[in-house]
Structures are given as structure tokens and as C-alpha cells.
Motif scaffolding. Structure first.
Motif, PDB file in Angstrom:
ATOM      1  N   LEU A 190       0.945  -1.246   0.008  1.00  0.00           N
ATOM      2  CA  LEU A 190      -0.070  -0.001   0.059  1.00  0.00           C
ATOM      3  C   LEU A 190       0.787   1.220   0.012  1.00  0.00           C
ATOM      4  N   LEU A 191       1.955   1.214   0.782  1.00  0.00           N
ATOM      5  CA  LEU A 191       2.845   2.479   0.714  1.00  0.00           C
ATOM      6  C   LEU A 191       3.487   2.659  -0.560  1.00  0.00           C
ATOM      7  N   ASP A 192       4.023   1.581  -1.209  1.00  0.00           N
ATOM      8  CA  ASP A 192       4.611   1.468  -2.264  1.00  0.00           C
ATOM      9  C   ASP A 192       3.873   1.936  -3.405  1.00  0.00           C
ATOM     10  N   ASN A 193       2.649   1.642  -3.624  1.00  0.00           N
ATOM     11  CA  ASN A 193       1.817   2.000  -4.609  1.00  0.00           C
ATOM     12  C   ASN A 193       1.394   3.703  -4.249  1.00  0.00           C
ATOM     13  N   ALA A 194       1.409   3.907  -2.976  1.00  0.00           N
ATOM     14  CA  ALA A 194       1.153   5.590  -2.805  1.00  0.00           C
ATOM     15  C   ALA A 194       2.071   6.227  -3.373  1.00  0.00           C
ATOM     16  N   CYS A 195       3.211   5.950  -3.185  1.00  0.00           N
ATOM     17  CA  CYS A 195       4.612   6.577  -3.435  1.00  0.00           C
ATOM     18  C   CYS A 195       4.677   6.496  -4.890  1.00  0.00           C
ATOM     19  N   LYS A 196       4.331   5.607  -5.625  1.00  0.00           N
ATOM     20  CA  LYS A 196       4.639   5.378  -7.076  1.00  0.00           C
ATOM     21  C   LYS A 196       3.460   6.411  -7.721  1.00  0.00           C
ATOM     22  N   TYR A 197       2.146   6.541  -7.179  1.00  0.00           N
ATOM     23  CA  TYR A 197       1.288   7.258  -7.984  1.00  0.00           C
ATOM     24  C   TYR A 197       0.876   8.733  -7.609  1.00  0.00           C
ATOM     25  N   LEU A 216      -7.207   0.547   8.754  1.00  0.00           N
ATOM     26  CA  LEU A 216      -5.913   1.173   8.078  1.00  0.00           C
ATOM     27  C   LEU A 216      -6.228   1.864   6.649  1.00  0.00           C
ATOM     28  N   THR A 217      -6.057   2.933   6.746  1.00  0.00           N
ATOM     29  CA  THR A 217      -6.277   3.721   5.346  1.00  0.00           C
ATOM     30  C   THR A 217      -5.103   4.444   4.962  1.00  0.00           C
ATOM     31  N   VAL A 218      -4.727   4.268   3.609  1.00  0.00           N
ATOM     32  CA  VAL A 218      -3.795   4.628   2.939  1.00  0.00           C
ATOM     33  C   VAL A 218      -4.342   5.606   1.918  1.00  0.00           C
ATOM     34  N   HIS A 219      -3.894   7.013   1.911  1.00  0.00           N
ATOM     35  CA  HIS A 219      -4.607   7.917   0.778  1.00  0.00           C
ATOM     36  C   HIS A 219      -3.416   8.645   0.254  1.00  0.00           C
ATOM     37  N   ASN A 220      -3.621   8.978  -0.988  1.00  0.00           N
ATOM     38  CA  ASN A 220      -2.758   9.738  -1.913  1.00  0.00           C
ATOM     39  C   ASN A 220      -3.475  10.539  -2.965  1.00  0.00           C
ATOM     40  N   THR A 221      -3.009  11.569  -3.070  1.00  0.00           N
ATOM     41  CA  THR A 221      -3.714  12.514  -4.290  1.00  0.00           C
ATOM     42  C   THR A 221      -2.719  12.224  -5.545  1.00  0.00           C
ATOM     43  N   GLY A 222      -3.517  12.574  -6.921  1.00  0.00           N
ATOM     44  CA  GLY A 222      -2.426  12.491  -7.833  1.00  0.00           C
ATOM     45  C   GLY A 222      -3.246  11.476  -9.029  1.00  0.00           C
ATOM     46  N   SER A 223      -2.555  10.699  -9.465  1.00  0.00           N
ATOM     47  CA  SER A 223      -3.071   9.549 -10.414  1.00  0.00           C
ATOM     48  C   SER A 223      -4.183   9.017  -9.682  1.00  0.00           C
ATOM     49  N   TYR A 224      -5.337   8.597 -10.396  1.00  0.00           N
ATOM     50  CA  TYR A 224      -6.511   7.997  -9.802  1.00  0.00           C
ATOM     51  C   TYR A 224      -6.795   6.811 -10.613  1.00  0.00           C
ATOM     52  N   ILE A 225      -7.848   5.818 -10.142  1.00  0.00           N
ATOM     53  CA  ILE A 225      -8.333   4.672 -10.832  1.00  0.00           C
ATOM     54  C   ILE A 225      -9.439   5.125 -11.353  1.00  0.00           C
ATOM     55  N   PRO A 226      -9.676   4.896 -12.629  1.00  0.00           N
ATOM     56  CA  PRO A 226     -11.199   4.977 -13.362  1.00  0.00           C
ATOM     57  C   PRO A 226     -11.896   4.242 -12.687  1.00  0.00           C
ATOM     58  N   ALA A 227     -13.257   4.673 -12.820  1.00  0.00           N
ATOM     59  CA  ALA A 227     -14.335   4.182 -12.082  1.00  0.00           C
ATOM     60  C   ALA A 227     -14.505   2.623 -12.781  1.00  0.00           C
ATOM     61  N   GLU A 228     -14.291   2.521 -14.114  1.00  0.00           N
ATOM     62  CA  GLU A 228     -14.585   1.231 -14.701  1.00  0.00           C
ATOM     63  C   GLU A 228     -13.448   0.364 -14.072  1.00  0.00           C
ATOM     64  N   ASP A 229     -12.312   0.615 -13.883  1.00  0.00           N
ATOM     65  CA  ASP A 229     -11.488  -0.208 -13.205  1.00  0.00           C
ATOM     66  C   ASP A 229     -11.177  -0.473 -11.957  1.00  0.00           C
ATOM     67  N   ILE A 250       1.064  11.815   1.625  1.00  0.00           N
ATOM     68  CA  ILE A 250       0.814  10.749   1.637  1.00  0.00           C
ATOM     69  C   ILE A 250      -0.029  10.553   3.064  1.00  0.00           C
ATOM     70  N   SER A 251      -1.078   9.984   3.048  1.00  0.00           N
ATOM     71  CA  SER A 251      -1.751  10.021   4.339  1.00  0.00           C
ATOM     72  C   SER A 251      -1.904   8.540   4.958  1.00  0.00           C
ATOM     73  N   VAL A 252      -1.435   8.440   6.223  1.00  0.00           N
ATOM     74  CA  VAL A 252      -1.633   6.983   6.517  1.00  0.00           C
ATOM     75  C   VAL A 252      -2.359   7.097   7.855  1.00  0.00           C
ATOM     76  N   SER A 253      -3.446   6.430   8.200  1.00  0.00           N
ATOM     77  CA  SER A 253      -4.139   6.461   9.387  1.00  0.00           C
ATOM     78  C   SER A 253      -4.560   5.093   9.981  1.00  0.00           C
ATOM     79  N   LEU A 254      -4.576   4.917  11.202  1.00  0.00           N
ATOM     80  CA  LEU A 254      -4.941   3.706  11.869  1.00  0.00           C
ATOM     81  C   LEU A 254      -5.841   3.974  12.912  1.00  0.00           C
ATOM     82  N   GLU A 255      -6.901   3.586  12.967  1.00  0.00           N
ATOM     83  CA  GLU A 255      -8.081   3.591  14.131  1.00  0.00           C
ATOM     84  C   GLU A 255      -8.601   2.480  14.477  1.00  0.00           C
ATOM     85  N   LYS A 256      -9.437   2.623  15.413  1.00  0.00           N
ATOM     86  CA  LYS A 256     -10.643   1.534  15.982  1.00  0.00           C
ATOM     87  C   LYS A 256     -11.742   1.842  15.030  1.00  0.00           C
TER      88      LYS A 256
END
Length: 398
Positions: free
Chosen positions: A298-305, A325-338, A312-318
Motif C-alpha cells: 500500500l505504501l509503495d503504491n501510494a509513493c508510485k502514483y 488502516l487507510t492509505v490515501h494519496n492524491t494524483g493519479s486516480y483509478i477510473p470507475a470502470e477499473d 501521503i496520509s496513513v491512518s490507523l484507528e479503531k
């Protein structure tokens, strides 16, 4: 995989069985109900016919219709007259008159233990009423009997389908085991020659005094091949994990922080920053190496794209009884059909996930690890907010 297929076979089969049972039981109940009430309905009709054709002297009345009470209502005076000697056993005279009035107004009497039939003739309203307490009891008994029959049949068929499911998926299970064993064996056998290739290319680079781009390309291709082989071997070993009993408890909070720290150098090289928001002491149970591979993927993907210069936001909560666990990044996005296909093996989106170094197996490993631990993974992506991968794993200290 085979467990999912078996479960789907059982669910599909039982859905069809349930639908058929509901239809058959419904038809039987409607038919039985119609037969049970047929005599009462026929009695109402014949009682009305006899009353309408009755001569003033009372000729034509017979005891065969004594269960049915025929009342006449004068629309001008509202007077109610009993056309015979019959009465309803469970109702007083006033209650019978109220029932007749309600039936004449078109009211429903189904829940009052009687059935009625109304006829207009000679300026009066004729209302035939019959007590259906006996029929109601028979209908209730029929409903219970059909319910027990349907439940028993459903349980028997469930057992039969469960037994048949093993037989039905057995050929596929054998083919799947053979395929998994082949992938595991091939991946294992490929690791040795790849190690030789990489070690010799590195040795040649050290011995060469000139810049050798060919050796660099060989080494880069070899490393990508080794990574692919390792991921294929990981997926092959992960199916029906035989080491499930040897799982260990681990502090997911510490693992997330350590992984984020390890990727800070990679992020810095690309002008990125990693922001952590990690709740402490979230304990999960599983295979440490597999959980580590989830975090790294997940971190490698976030750094790539991720977009250059972004965070890059990394959060962990109850989240209830789970660790989210949520890993979030802006930039390149995944199209809805994919988006629905990103966890499929070797799948890469045409627009945003086509990097040549990507094997298309990382997210498949993430999903396999999460599901094997009783968790789940979700991907969300759009052009405005970027991409988020959310993994939820059961907490041991929940």
C-alpha cells in the motif's frame, strides 16, 4: 478459492430451493384454504337463494342451512330482521346485527370469525352470515403443517446440497490444487537461476571499468522478475494457509509506524511527505510477514502514483471490533470502470496503473491476506480526492 466456490454453490442452490418451496407451499396453502372455506361459501350462497325465493309462509326453509344466518336490512327504517331461526353460536343478537350492518357497508369480516354474503333485492339488503370458527382453526392447522413440512424439506435439502457441493467442486478443487502446486514449484525453481543471474550481473558491473547500460537493464529486469516470482509464490502459499494455527499477536500500530518510517526516504526522493495518524495499541493476530507485505504494498503504491509535492496520509484507528488502516494519496486516480477489478491478479488499469515495474499482484496479495485474517479491503478513487485503500482487520483486544 474452493471454499468460496462451495459456499456460492450452496447459496445459489438453496436460493432456488427456497423460492420453489415458497411457491409450492403458497399454492398448497391457497388451495387448502379454498377447500376448507368452500362449504361455508356455498352455504352462504344457497342460504341467500332460499331466502330470496322463500314464500311468505316460510316454505322452503330447511335445517341444512342452519349454520347460516340471513338478516334483512330495511334501508329506510334501518330495521334488521332475522329471516330464520338460526343464530350464530358465538355472537349475541346485537353483535349479529352489527356484523350485518358492517357487511352491508362493504366492511371486511375476515378477522372476526365469520364470513358474509350480501344481496340487494326487493328494496332490502339481504346479508347471510356464517360462523367460521371451525374453518379458521383448520386453516391455522394447515398453515402450521405446511410450515413444518417446508422447514423440514428445506433442512433436508440443505443437508443434501451440502453433501453434493463437495462432490460438485471436487474436480475443480483437484485442478486448483494442481495449478497452485505448479505455480509454487515453478516459482521456487525460478528463484535459483534468477539469483544466479542477478549475482553474476552485479559481479560483471563491479569488474567493468566502463559504464554498461546493458548490465543495468539485465539487473533491473532480473529484479522485477524476482519480485514477480516471489509474489506468485506468496499467493500460492497463502491459499488455505497451513500455518494459521501458528499465527502470532502483533502490534499493528507499531508495524504501521515502522513501515511509514521505512518509506520516508523513498517518498523524499520523489518530493513527497508521509503524514501518520496512528492510534496506539491496536493488536491483530496473523502472519507477521504477510501483514508486513500488505503495508509495504500500500505504501509503495501510494509513493508510485502520488502527485509530486503532495502528502501521503496513513491512518490507523479503531472501527468497532476491527482495526481500520487507510492509505490515501492524491494524483493519479483509478477510473470507475477499473476500480472493481484492481484486486484481480495481474490486472492493471489502462490509464493509471500501467507502470512497467508493476506486476499486478500486489493488491491481490493485500486482499488475500486481509480475507485470510477475517478482514476486508476497499478501494476508493476519483479525480477530485485521489485514491484510498482501506484495510479492516479483526482486533485481538476488541
Amino acid at each position: 478459492m474452493i471454499k468460496k466456490l462451495k459456499r456460492r454453490f450452496i447459496l445459489t442452490s438453496m436460493a432456488v430451493v427456497t423460492l420453489v418451496l415458497l411457491i409450492v407451499t403458497g399454492v398448497l396453502f391457497v388451495g387448502a384454504r379454498r377447500v376448507i372455506y368452500a362449504d361455508a361459501d356455498q352455504m352462504l350462497k344457497r342460504s341467500l337463494m332460499v331466502s330470496l325465493t322463500e314464500k311468505p309462509g316460510g316454505e322452503g326453509r330447511g335445517n341444512r342451512f342452519e349454520r347460516a344466518v340471513v338478516l334483512t336490512i330495511d334501508p329506510e327504517t334501518g330495521a334488521i330482521e332475522n329471516k330464520g331461526d338460526a343464530t350464530l353460536e358465538h355472537f349475541s343478537e346485537e353483535e349479529q346485527q352489527e356484523l350485518a350492518k358492517e357487511a352491508a357497508r362493504g366492511g371486511k369480516l375476515k378477522n372476526k370469525g365469520v364470513r358474509a354474503s350480501v344481496e340487494e333485492r326487493n328494496g332490502k339488503t339481504y346479508v347471510a352470515v356464517v360462523d367460521t370458527a371451525m374453518e379458521d382453526r383448520l386453516v391455522t392447522a394447515a398453515a402450521k403443517a405446511l410450515g413444518l413440512f417446508a422447514a423440514g424439506t428445506w433442512l433436508a435439502l440443505l443437508l443434501l446440497v451440502w453433501l453434493l457441493s463437495g462432490w460438485a467442486v471436487k474436480p475443480m478443487a483437484q485442478a486448483w490444487d494442481m495449478q497452485r502446486q505448479f505455480v509454487a514449484d515453478a516459482s521456487h525453481d525460478l528463484k535459483t537461476p534468477l539469483t544466479v543471474i542477478l549475482s553474476n550481473s552485479e559481479l560483471l558491473k563491479q569488474q567493468s571499468v566502463d559504464d554498461t547500460p546493458e548490465l543495468d537493464r539485465i539487473e533491473a529486469a532480473g529484479r522485477r522478475m524476482k519480485d514477480l516470482v516471489q509474489k506468485m509464490l506468496t499467493l500460492a502459499r497463502m491459499e488455505d494457509d497451513p500455518n494459521r494455527g501458528a499465527w502470532e499477536s502483533m502490534d499493528l500500530s507499531d508495524m504501521v509506524m515502522e513501515s511509514a518510517l521505512a518509506f520516508e526516504a523513498t517518498a523524499f526522493e520523489k518530493g513527497l511527505t508521509i503524514e501518520e495518524n496512528v492510534e496506539s495499541d491496536l493488536i491483530v493476530k496473523g502472519n507477521r510477514a504477510q501483514v508486513q507485505s500488505v503495508l509495504e504494498c500500500l505504501l509503495d503504491n501510494a509513493c508510485k502514483y502520488a502527485a509530486p509535492g503532495s502528502a501521503i496520509s496513513v491512518s490507523l484507528e479503531k472501527a468497532g471490533k476491527k482495526a481500520k488502516l487507510t492509505v490515501h494519496n492524491t494524483g493519479s486516480y483509478i477510473p470507475a470502470e477499473d476500480l472493481p477489478h484492481v484486486f484481480e491478479r495481474f490486472y492493471r488499469a489502462d490509464k493509471s496503473r500501467t507502470a512497467s515495474e508493476s506486476s499486478g499482484l500486489g493488491l491481490a496479495i493485500v486482499q488475500s491476506v486481509a480475507e485470510s485474517m477475517g478482514g476486508s479491503v476497499l478501494a476508493e478513487s476519483n479525480e477530485a480526492t485521489g485514491t484510498s485503500f482501506t484495510v479492516q482487520l479483526p482486533r485481538e483486544n476488541s
